[in-house]
Design a protein around this motif. Structure first.
Motif, PDB file in Angstrom:
ATOM      1  N   ILE A 158      29.792  25.242 -25.607  1.00 48.28           N
ATOM      2  CA  ILE A 158      28.486  25.671 -26.112  1.00 48.28           C
ATOM      3  C   ILE A 158      27.360  25.249 -25.173  1.00 48.28           C
ATOM      4  O   ILE A 158      26.352  25.951 -25.030  1.00 48.28           O
ATOM      5  N   GLY A 159      27.540  24.129 -24.467  1.00 48.26           N
ATOM      6  CA  GLY A 159      26.494  23.648 -23.569  1.00 48.26           C
ATOM      7  C   GLY A 159      26.253  24.561 -22.381  1.00 48.26           C
ATOM      8  O   GLY A 159      25.133  24.641 -21.869  1.00 48.26           O
ATOM      9  N   GLY A 160      27.288  25.264 -21.918  1.00 46.85           N
ATOM     10  CA  GLY A 160      27.131  26.138 -20.760  1.00 46.85           C
ATOM     11  C   GLY A 160      27.031  27.607 -21.094  1.00 46.85           C
ATOM     12  O   GLY A 160      26.945  28.448 -20.197  1.00 46.85           O
ATOM     13  N   TRP A 161      27.029  27.935 -22.387  1.00 46.20           N
ATOM     14  CA  TRP A 161      26.969  29.337 -22.824  1.00 46.20           C
ATOM     15  C   TRP A 161      25.496  29.750 -22.860  1.00 46.20           C
ATOM     16  O   TRP A 161      24.863  29.791 -23.909  1.00 46.20           O
ATOM     17  N   ASN A 162      24.957  30.113 -21.710  1.00 45.22           N
ATOM     18  CA  ASN A 162      23.522  30.362 -21.576  1.00 45.22           C
ATOM     19  C   ASN A 162      23.193  31.804 -21.211  1.00 45.22           C
ATOM     20  O   ASN A 162      22.199  32.076 -20.533  1.00 45.22           O
ATOM     21  N   GLY A 163      24.016  32.728 -21.664  1.00 46.72           N
ATOM     22  CA  GLY A 163      23.776  34.135 -21.374  1.00 46.72           C
ATOM     23  C   GLY A 163      24.916  34.979 -21.885  1.00 46.72           C
ATOM     24  O   GLY A 163      25.789  34.503 -22.624  1.00 46.72           O
ATOM     25  N   PRO A 164      24.958  36.262 -21.510  1.00 51.85           N
ATOM     26  CA  PRO A 164      26.036  37.140 -21.967  1.00 51.85           C
ATOM     27  C   PRO A 164      27.390  36.669 -21.456  1.00 51.85           C
ATOM     28  O   PRO A 164      27.505  36.145 -20.348  1.00 51.85           O
ATOM     29  N   ALA A 165      28.426  36.872 -22.281  1.00 46.90           N
ATOM     30  CA  ALA A 165      29.768  36.386 -21.953  1.00 46.90           C
ATOM     31  C   ALA A 165      30.784  37.501 -22.126  1.00 46.90           C
ATOM     32  O   ALA A 165      30.565  38.463 -22.864  1.00 46.90           O
ATOM     33  N   ALA A 166      31.915  37.362 -21.428  1.00 42.27           N
ATOM     34  CA  ALA A 166      32.993  38.349 -21.528  1.00 42.27           C
ATOM     35  C   ALA A 166      34.298  37.688 -21.146  1.00 42.27           C
ATOM     36  O   ALA A 166      34.332  36.694 -20.418  1.00 42.27           O
ATOM     37  N   MET A 167      35.377  38.274 -21.634  1.00 38.62           N
ATOM     38  CA  MET A 167      36.718  37.791 -21.344  1.00 38.62           C
ATOM     39  C   MET A 167      37.330  38.611 -20.223  1.00 38.62           C
ATOM     40  O   MET A 167      37.349  39.840 -20.274  1.00 38.62           O
ATOM     41  N   GLY A 168      37.817  37.935 -19.173  1.00 42.63           N
ATOM     42  CA  GLY A 168      38.536  38.603 -18.102  1.00 42.63           C
ATOM     43  C   GLY A 168      40.031  38.429 -18.284  1.00 42.63           C
ATOM     44  O   GLY A 168      40.495  37.950 -19.315  1.00 42.63           O
ATOM     45  N   GLY A 169      40.812  38.824 -17.298  1.00 41.55           N
ATOM     46  CA  GLY A 169      42.255  38.670 -17.393  1.00 41.55           C
ATOM     47  C   GLY A 169      42.683  37.222 -17.248  1.00 41.55           C
ATOM     48  O   GLY A 169      41.925  36.358 -16.791  1.00 41.55           O
ATOM     49  N   GLU A 170      43.911  36.948 -17.663  1.00 42.48           N
ATOM     50  CA  GLU A 170      44.519  35.625 -17.515  1.00 42.48           C
ATOM     51  C   GLU A 170      43.689  34.524 -18.177  1.00 42.48           C
ATOM     52  O   GLU A 170      43.465  33.445 -17.609  1.00 42.48           O
ATOM     53  N   ASP A 171      43.211  34.784 -19.387  1.00 42.14           N
ATOM     54  CA  ASP A 171      42.481  33.776 -20.167  1.00 42.14           C
ATOM     55  C   ASP A 171      41.276  33.224 -19.422  1.00 42.14           C
ATOM     56  O   ASP A 171      41.031  32.012 -19.414  1.00 42.14           O
ATOM     57  N   ARG A 172      40.508  34.083 -18.799  1.00 42.13           N
ATOM     58  CA  ARG A 172      39.307  33.647 -18.090  1.00 42.13           C
ATOM     59  C   ARG A 172      38.073  34.098 -18.855  1.00 42.13           C
ATOM     60  O   ARG A 172      37.843  35.284 -19.046  1.00 42.13           O
ATOM     61  N   LEU A 173      37.291  33.125 -19.287  1.00 42.35           N
ATOM     62  CA  LEU A 173      36.059  33.375 -20.027  1.00 42.35           C
ATOM     63  C   LEU A 173      34.883  33.205 -19.072  1.00 42.35           C
ATOM     64  O   LEU A 173      34.699  32.139 -18.488  1.00 42.35           O
ATOM     65  N   TYR A 174      34.091  34.279 -18.908  1.00 42.68           N
ATOM     66  CA  TYR A 174      32.966  34.265 -17.981  1.00 42.68           C
ATOM     67  C   TYR A 174      31.649  34.301 -18.748  1.00 42.68           C
ATOM     68  O   TYR A 174      31.549  34.920 -19.814  1.00 42.68           O
ATOM     69  N   VAL A 175      30.641  33.659 -18.180  1.00 40.53           N
ATOM     70  CA  VAL A 175      29.289  33.727 -18.723  1.00 40.53           C
ATOM     71  C   VAL A 175      28.307  33.772 -17.558  1.00 40.53           C
ATOM     72  O   VAL A 175      28.552  33.174 -16.503  1.00 40.53           O
ATOM     73  N   VAL A 176      27.214  34.517 -17.735  1.00 42.72           N
ATOM     74  CA  VAL A 176      26.154  34.574 -16.731  1.00 42.72           C
ATOM     75  C   VAL A 176      24.933  33.862 -17.287  1.00 42.72           C
ATOM     76  O   VAL A 176      24.425  34.230 -18.352  1.00 42.72           O
ATOM     77  N   ASP A 177      24.478  32.839 -16.585  1.00 39.43           N
ATOM     78  CA  ASP A 177      23.245  32.148 -16.965  1.00 39.43           C
ATOM     79  C   ASP A 177      22.091  33.103 -16.681  1.00 39.43           C
ATOM     80  O   ASP A 177      21.735  33.351 -15.527  1.00 39.43           O
TER      81      ASP A 177
END
Length: 416
Positions: free
Chosen positions: A311-330
């Motif tokens: 939650i501390g780094g979830w500072n923008g839109p997020a999406a799930m990529g392949g191989e269990d990779r969760l991305y977020v853009v600040d």
């Protein structure tokens, strides 16, 4: 139509002028040979040229030639001849990934000249797909005109912000799930979905409570809608969670009530519920504001607290990529990060404030992360597989701005 790509130089990424043929990996999950063998066995999928069958490889029957050509990258086939170009857009060729967008007109559209004029042509919102092989924008078939879509994205009363239109992908389909209509009421009574393989639109089951400003996500072939506001605020709706299982037969489609949220604080803003390792993760506020996080365990049908680092780094839109990779853009600093579950921390992937700052929407797939930024003026594409990561920009069609972006299989093009 202007070029879809632009040259970008960033201090932390490799400069690239790569065309959109590298916009995303084209290999489907299904084995290419298995796909071609199945498709070639269907006589309805044979390529035809006027009244005569096109010859793909001289001396070979087409069903064997298809097996040979399926092993090649579609960008190579596209350069050779018309029959091969037709083949890669046919049902017999494994569908490669394309970029799908919801676009809004920058300027007001003209008033209809007569009552018989197609209202879809005058809708400020249109759906387009960017073919990464030919670098061509293609308009999707118009959605059903009954009822006609009336969506709000900008309003004079909200000069500094846009009004959200929420869409997602599930089981290779695009689903428009929640938006605001005229008089600031929910615009969609049913989900509106598009299947790229059949190039057809269809409606989902009626929502028990049409809503907006909700959390939406997908996992395991199901659509989840949580919280939100209907025609007015209702605490029961703000805590509710509904599930639509698209794997069922159409006649069995319905919305199933799931475990409720503990409070209605997730109705403050339209947010993504992102599937990560069998659970849906979401926060109730975007950006750097103080926020709450929640994690839904789909197997146990219960809500859990979100890890502090997540939650501390979830500072923008997020999406799930392949191989269990969760991305977020600040969205404030323009940094793309991925989540490290072992250390409950976020690892920087790309630091590119001049491109990614102000990110509005994100999608991931095929080794690429695509970000809507610049107020919808551009789509930044990040190759997260390359070392170091590469980044370039895709421009929308002239006169339009990007509302949302998704990665889905390409459409079949029978005209080829």
């Amino acid at each position: 139509m202007r070029s879809a790509t632009s040259k970008i130089t960033t201090p932390t990424t490799t400069t690239t002028t790569t065309t959109t043929t590298t916009a995303m990996n084209t290999s489907p999950k299904r084995c290419k040979y298995q796909y071609c063998a199945t498709a070639a066995a269907d006589d309805s999928h044979k390529l035809t040229d006027s009244n005569n069958e096109s010859t793909l490889l001289p001396g070979l029957p087409n069903h064997l030639a298809q097996l040979c050509l399926c092993s090649l990258h579609p960008s190579l086939l596209h350069r050779v001849c018309r029959s091969w170009r037709r083949f890669i857009y046919s049902p017999s060729f494994p569908p490669f990934f394309s970029l799908y967008t919801l676009l809004s007109s920058k300027s007001p559209l003209p008033e209809p000249k007569n009552q018989d004029q197609d209202q879809n042509q005058l809708n400020p919102f249109q759906f387009f797909s960017l073919d990464p092989i030919s670098s061509t924008w293609r308009r999707l078939p118009f959605p059903p005109s009954d009822p006609l879509l009336h969506l709000l994205h900008r309003h004079p009363s909200f000069i500094s912000r846009t009004i959200p239109i929420q869409s997602l992908t599930v089981s290779g389909r695009l689903v428009l799930i929640a938006a605001t209509g005229h008089q600031f009421l929910p615009a969609l009574s049913h989900p509106l979905a598009f299947d790229p393989i059949s190039s057809q639109w269809f409606f989902g089951p009626p929502l028990p409570t049409p809503r907006r400003w909700c959390a939406v996500g997908s996992a395991g072939g199901s659509v989840y809608v949580a919280s939100g506001i209907g025609s007015h605020y209702d605490s029961d709706v703000a805590r509710s969670v509904e599930k639509w299982d698209m794997k069922k037969k159409k006649i069995e489609w319905n919305w199933e009530k799931m475990a409720s949220l503990k409070d209605g604080r997730f109705s403050r803003e339209a947010v993504e519920a992102v599937e990560y390792r069998g659970k849906l993760c979401m926060v109730n506020v975007k950006g750097h504001a103080v926020k709450q996080g929640a994690v839904y365990d789909m197997e146990k049908n219960r809500w859990e607290n979100m890890p502090e680092g997540m939650i501390g780094g979830w500072n923008g839109p997020a999406a799930m990529g392949g191989e269990d990779r969760l991305y977020v853009v600040d969205e404030a600093n323009g940094v793309l990060s991925k989540y490290d579950s072992e250390n409950d921390s976020w690892e920087e992937v790309v630091d590119s404030p001049e491109i990614l700052r102000g990110a509005q929407h994100i999608t991931a797939g095929g080794g690429r992360v695509c970000v809507v930024c610049g107020g919808g003026e551009r789509i930044a594409v990040v190759d997260v597989v390359a070392t170091p990561p590469r980044i370039w920009v895709v421009n929308p069609p002239e006169g339009r701005e990007v509302v949302a972006v998704h990665i889905l299989p390409r459409m079949n093009l029978p005209e080829w």
